[in-house]
Design a protein around this motif. Sequence first.
Motif, mmCIF file in Angstrom:
data_model
loop_
_atom_site.group_PDB
_atom_site.id
_atom_site.type_symbol
_atom_site.label_atom_id
_atom_site.label_comp_id
_atom_site.label_asym_id
_atom_site.label_seq_id
_atom_site.Cartn_x
_atom_site.Cartn_y
_atom_site.Cartn_z
ATOM 1 N N HIS A 196 25.583 -18.068 -14.245
ATOM 2 C CA HIS A 196 27.082 -18.082 -15.087
ATOM 3 C C HIS A 196 27.864 -16.775 -15.076
ATOM 4 C CE1 HIS A 196 25.667 -15.882 -18.249
ATOM 5 N NE2 HIS A 196 24.500 -16.739 -18.252
ATOM 6 N N ASN A 197 29.114 -16.709 -15.552
ATOM 7 C CA ASN A 197 29.861 -15.287 -15.505
ATOM 8 C C ASN A 197 28.980 -14.334 -16.229
ATOM 9 O OD1 ASN A 197 32.351 -17.609 -15.848
ATOM 10 N ND2 ASN A 197 32.461 -15.805 -14.254
ATOM 11 N N GLY A 198 29.156 -13.182 -15.511
ATOM 12 C CA GLY A 198 28.516 -12.069 -16.147
ATOM 13 C C GLY A 198 26.972 -11.958 -15.929
ATOM 14 N N SER A 199 26.397 -12.802 -14.947
ATOM 15 C CA SER A 199 24.918 -12.739 -15.146
ATOM 16 C C SER A 199 24.533 -11.801 -14.153
ATOM 17 C CB SER A 199 24.401 -14.300 -14.568
ATOM 18 O OG SER A 199 24.995 -14.540 -13.399
ATOM 19 N N GLY A 200 25.292 -11.034 -13.138
ATOM 20 C CA GLY A 200 24.808 -10.049 -12.277
ATOM 21 C C GLY A 200 24.764 -10.359 -11.009
ATOM 22 N N LYS A 201 25.383 -11.615 -10.764
ATOM 23 C CA LYS A 201 25.541 -11.750 -9.101
ATOM 24 C C LYS A 201 26.342 -10.575 -8.245
ATOM 25 C CE LYS A 201 27.829 -15.450 -9.756
ATOM 26 N NZ LYS A 201 28.087 -15.613 -11.491
ATOM 27 N N SER A 202 27.491 -10.349 -8.803
ATOM 28 C CA SER A 202 28.316 -9.481 -8.084
ATOM 29 C C SER A 202 27.776 -8.056 -8.164
ATOM 30 C CB SER A 202 29.717 -9.292 -8.628
ATOM 31 O OG SER A 202 30.495 -10.335 -8.487
ATOM 32 N N THR A 203 27.056 -7.814 -9.222
ATOM 33 C CA THR A 203 26.365 -6.288 -9.153
ATOM 34 C C THR A 203 25.252 -6.649 -8.123
ATOM 35 O OG1 THR A 203 26.639 -6.540 -11.488
ATOM 36 C CG2 THR A 203 25.107 -4.877 -10.723
ATOM 37 N N LEU A 204 24.566 -7.420 -8.076
ATOM 38 C CA LEU A 204 23.468 -7.625 -6.960
ATOM 39 C C LEU A 204 23.920 -7.359 -5.695
ATOM 40 C CD1 LEU A 204 20.496 -8.302 -6.170
ATOM 41 C CD2 LEU A 204 21.017 -10.588 -6.232
ATOM 42 N N ASP A 239 30.729 -13.016 -1.563
ATOM 43 C CA ASP A 239 30.775 -13.019 -3.157
ATOM 44 C C ASP A 239 31.847 -13.986 -3.825
ATOM 45 O OD1 ASP A 239 30.582 -12.494 -5.953
ATOM 46 O OD2 ASP A 239 30.878 -10.421 -5.877
ATOM 47 N N GLU A 240 31.554 -14.992 -4.116
ATOM 48 C CA GLU A 240 32.534 -16.234 -4.530
ATOM 49 C C GLU A 240 33.861 -16.078 -3.674
ATOM 50 O OE1 GLU A 240 33.037 -16.836 -8.845
ATOM 51 O OE2 GLU A 240 31.421 -15.106 -9.227
ATOM 52 N N ALA A 241 33.594 -16.248 -2.403
ATOM 53 C CA ALA A 241 34.540 -16.033 -1.417
ATOM 54 C C ALA A 241 35.463 -17.379 -1.539
ATOM 55 C CB ALA A 241 33.961 -15.937 -0.018
HETATM 56 N N1 ATP Z 1 32.667 -1.954 -13.444
HETATM 57 C C1 ATP Z 1 31.781 -2.407 -14.406
HETATM 58 N N2 ATP Z 1 31.755 -1.586 -15.535
HETATM 59 C C2 ATP Z 1 30.842 -1.800 -16.490
HETATM 60 N N3 ATP Z 1 30.429 -3.052 -16.757
HETATM 61 C C3 ATP Z 1 30.578 -3.938 -15.609
HETATM 62 C C4 ATP Z 1 31.207 -3.629 -14.536
HETATM 63 N N4 ATP Z 1 31.233 -4.683 -13.751
HETATM 64 C C5 ATP Z 1 30.390 -5.844 -14.448
HETATM 65 N N5 ATP Z 1 30.040 -5.269 -15.597
HETATM 66 C C6 ATP Z 1 29.226 -6.133 -16.326
HETATM 67 O O1 ATP Z 1 27.850 -6.143 -15.788
HETATM 68 C C7 ATP Z 1 27.488 -7.658 -15.944
HETATM 69 C C8 ATP Z 1 27.352 -8.196 -14.654
HETATM 70 O O2 ATP Z 1 28.442 -8.457 -14.016
HETATM 71 P P1 ATP Z 1 28.710 -9.032 -12.622
HETATM 72 O O3 ATP Z 1 29.858 -8.726 -12.112
HETATM 73 O O4 ATP Z 1 27.504 -8.803 -11.636
HETATM 74 O O5 ATP Z 1 28.520 -10.644 -12.936
HETATM 75 P P2 ATP Z 1 28.712 -11.939 -12.035
HETATM 76 O O6 ATP Z 1 27.719 -12.991 -12.043
HETATM 77 O O7 ATP Z 1 29.302 -11.652 -10.563
HETATM 78 O O8 ATP Z 1 29.891 -12.717 -12.781
HETATM 79 P P3 ATP Z 1 31.112 -13.622 -12.571
HETATM 80 O O9 ATP Z 1 30.746 -14.808 -12.040
HETATM 81 O O10 ATP Z 1 32.004 -13.457 -13.420
HETATM 82 O O11 ATP Z 1 31.655 -12.788 -11.178
HETATM 83 C C9 ATP Z 1 28.527 -8.068 -17.074
HETATM 84 O O12 ATP Z 1 27.974 -8.229 -18.287
HETATM 85 C C10 ATP Z 1 29.844 -7.277 -16.746
HETATM 86 O O13 ATP Z 1 30.434 -7.004 -17.875
#
Ligand code: ATP
Lengths: 268, 285
Positions: free
Chosen positions: B44-52, B169-171
């Motif tokens: 779900h949103n904010g689960s860390g996918k983009s960070t990974l 990434d969610e392309a």
């Molecule tokens: N640049 C940033 N600075 C600080 N916190 C961040 C930053 N980017 C993301 N986060 C936090 O890190 C966590 C994971 O974010 P991430 O973007 O990896 O989620 P996601 O799974 O890609 O979500 P989405 O589906 O919305 O793209 C979230 O709690 C977000 O608030």
Amino acid sequence: MLKDITLGQYFPGHTLAHRLDPRTKLLAVVLYIVALFCAKGVVTYAIVMAALATCILVSRVKLRALTRGLKAVYVIVIFTAVMNMFFTGGTPVADVWLLRHITFEGLRTAVFMVLRIIMLIMGTFLLTYTTSPIALTDGLENALSPLKKLHVPVHELAMMMSIALRFIPTLIEETDKIMSAQKARGADFESGSIFKRAKALVPILVPLFISAFRRADELATAMECRCYHGGDGRTALHVLHYKAADYLVMIGFVVLTVGVIVLARMGF
Amino acid sequence: MATMIETKDLTFTYPAEEGREEMPALRNVNLSVEKGSFVVVLGHNGSGKSTLAKHMNAVLLPTGGALYVEGMDTADEAVLLEIRRRVGMVFQNPDNQIVANVVEEDVAFAPENLGIPSDEIRRRVDDALAAVGMENFTRHAPHLLSGGQKQRIAIAGVIAMEPECIVLDEATAMLDPVGRREVLASAHRLNRERGITVVLITHHMPEAVNADRVVVMNDGYLVMDGTPREIFARVGELRAIGLAAPDTVELMDHLNKSGWDLPLEAITVEECADAIYNALAAEEK
Ligand SMILES: Nc1ncnc2c1ncn2[C@@H]1O[C@H](COP(=O)(O)OP(=O)(O)OP(=O)(O)O)[C@@H](O)[C@H]1O
Ligand SMILES: [Mg+2]
């Protein structure tokens, strides 16, 4: 209203003017501007005008496209004309009312000044109309590359310019969208005093800036992901090289400028 | 099989804003992506996918643990460009990743950065555009293309690096159904025909159905890892972390709740229809 912005607009084509090396065109425009500012009398102006007309004909750019570019500056043109008409000393045109302040010399300078501005703008617009922004920035970067030795960030500036040009249509589209959204909420951009209208722009500019910063951030990441690491060791898809036509055009413009300078010295 | 990407207790914390507590966006993630596989990451949103995803080509560096791309540590500055060349990344908004205002110039951007000679760039640009079916748009202006076309240009721009792996990434998130299908088909084709490893991050469940493997993220943890059939059969668990299984699985789950006995492994529409047909036929007897 936003559709009138022609800055950096490029009309693709296959004429000689389109095929010339961008560096040739840049040099030609510089020489043309020098000639234009050196021109003094009817003869020299006519020569520069003939050169411009030839370029317009060769490029097949529609005259309407060129005059549209003038819209943005007509206030400056009129202002210059009026100032010159009234504030140049000499013989008055007639001895009645306002005409007393207008001199023959003033009229003459006014006409020449207006011509100069119009021809300046048309000449530079012709360059952007016949050269794709990428080619233009490539040409600029290449032509200015000796300045790198003086630590001028030539590559960075050229990259900034090409990205700015790339984002103009995107940001215009976005501005249109934001304006429609604000209009739908009852915003009014067309009536009221100039202050009221300027104030109405704030709700457009704020979201526009925020979004532009977000875009810039994402673009920077995307560029990094594609191995961008500055200008060092970069190669190019299209390598610039001069052809025979480029040398001919360059010689032509050198002759034009030198000729105009000499003639102007002689009082033509 | 060789591994493309491997993480060892990968942990990452964004620098916290003032007055806020630091929350890790990734916690002890252990994942290994095999070469040539098609992996979908859900969450779900904010689960860390983009960070990974951003760790996979060293845009972000781990604050704990490590990530290896074909054995190379992303924290090693010396191999940075090599890692970025091997793992290409495509983001959500096509407008914000197109650099040039002519399609071929944009696709050439990465090879230009890599210092590849002009005629080789030409070959790669033509090849990359053909790979995504955009060979007829070489001289077009990107801002006049549709969303799906723009995103395929972005993929071509990555293909031109001749990467071993592409991370999307969610392309497809900003695209209409047609554009979404185009982009997905391109990704599958690159995986099938060129053996490029694909990591596809999505919110859209049906996109996971044809993957080799599905990984589910929740609050920075990697919580599920398996084939699409295995993952979607765990409908209840998915729902608990805010994800819905594909409609087919949801339908069968509903029917099962009212006394039917349908296999949740039937995830495509045809399999689902067959399962229901068989169940009805058994009822008749
Ligand atoms: N640049 C940033 N600075 C600080 N916190 C961040 C930053 N980017 C993301 N986060 C936090 O890190 C966590 C994971 O974010 P991430 O973007 O990896 O989620 P996601 O799974 O890609 O979500 P989405 O589906 O919305 O793209 C979230 O709690 C977000 O608030
Ligand atoms: Mg994300």
